[in-house]
Design an enzyme around this catalytic site. Structure first.
Site, short mmCIF file in Angstrom:
data_model
loop_
_atom_site.label_atom_id
_atom_site.label_comp_id
_atom_site.label_asym_id
_atom_site.label_seq_id
_atom_site.Cartn_x
_atom_site.Cartn_y
_atom_site.Cartn_z
N SER A 129 44.81 52.36 27.59
CA SER A 129 44.20 51.04 28.16
C SER A 129 43.78 50.44 26.90
CB SER A 129 42.84 51.27 28.81
OG SER A 129 42.09 49.97 29.10
N TYR A 142 34.93 55.08 29.87
CA TYR A 142 36.54 54.87 30.10
C TYR A 142 36.86 54.66 28.87
CZ TYR A 142 40.63 52.43 32.15
OH TYR A 142 41.77 52.21 32.34
#
Length: 267
Positions: A129, A142
């Site tokens: 990501s 995250y």
């Protein structure tokens, strides 16, 4: 013979888009799902796999090798989102996020590498990501799990290059998928010191996902990477400003970059 592509987390979202795109390109695609019996209309076979369970990983990889005789490409896509103030996220949720986003992908790679060594060829694409390149407020867990997978990619890539195996990562920005519905949201606590800033940031994050890009762009990127003779260490896929934010982090002083992020999130 068509190359065999193994995609984790392929029952929805980015994984499904990649699988369908490669299926239409003539690849022999196998996807995974925790509950494949609940998925209807898949264009490619889905095998049962939970990245938190090593036994299911080994069984799924063995099944694909038994049926197809090879695994030429692994797309390590399974992942889960998490949001919240780090102070208020339960420890078990933090551990679960790392189980899914980091430890699980590592175990999947460990399961396919012996086959790829036997073949003397193989490609592993880890889906990370853009958030993994920076610590984002209320997305810190995250960011950390995806950032760790980026570093694992760099290290393992050097360890297996001598076996004819390539490893790379592709970091998506915001895409229009169901990730927001599936991620863990730390609850907004009435009276909490974080109630207002976290609530505002959470609304902004959901808007970004809802207005995200078509996940087919990720499928096209994976397809292009598969045709590289010598893939790069990292790839990023997303709108210009999301990718440019990584460049800015390298160029700007830390405090200036931090201020830019805080202004963006209105903190």
């Amino acid at each position: 013979m068509s190359k065999v592509v193994f995609i984790t987390g392929a029952s929805s979202g980015i994984g499904k888009s990649i699988g369908e795109f490669l299926h239409h390109k003539g690849y022999r695609v196998y996807g995974t799902s925790r509950n494949p019996q609940n998925v209807t209309g898949s264009l490619f076979p889905l095998v049962a796999l939970d990245v938190r369970n090593t036994d299911t990983i080994k069984a799924a990889v063995a099944q694909v090798i038994a049926e197809a005789g090879a695994i030429d490409v692994l797309v390590n896509n399974a992942g889960v989102g998490i949001t919240g103030p780090i102070e208020e996220i339960p420890a078990e949720e933090i551990k679960n996020n790392f189980e899914v986003n980091l430890f699980g992908p590592i175990e999947v790679m460990k399961a396919v590498l012996p086959q790829m060594r036997t073949q003397k060829s193989g490609l592993i694409i880890n889906v990370t990501s853009i958030a993994g390149y920076m610590g984002l407020p209320y997305r810190g867990v995250y960011s950390a799990s995806k950032g760790a997978l980026e570093l694992i990619t760099e290290a393992l890539r050097m360890e297996v290059k001598g076996f004819g195996i390539n490893i790379t990562s592709v970091a998506p920005g915001d895409f229009a998928t169901n990730i927001a519905a599936g991620r863990y949201h730390a609850p907004l606590v009435k009276g909490s010191a974080y109630e207002v800033p976290y609530g505002n940031t959470l609304s902004m994050m959901n808007e970004h996902v809802d207005a995200g890009s078509d996940p087919t762009q990720m499928a096209e990127a994976v397809y292009a990477i598969m045709h590289k003779l010598k893939p790069n260490v990292h790839y990023r896929v997303g709108v210009f400003m999301q990718k440019f934010s990584i460049v800015l982090k390298k160029l700007l002083p830390d405090k200036v970059y931090e201020k830019m992020l805080m202004n963006h999130y209105k903190l």
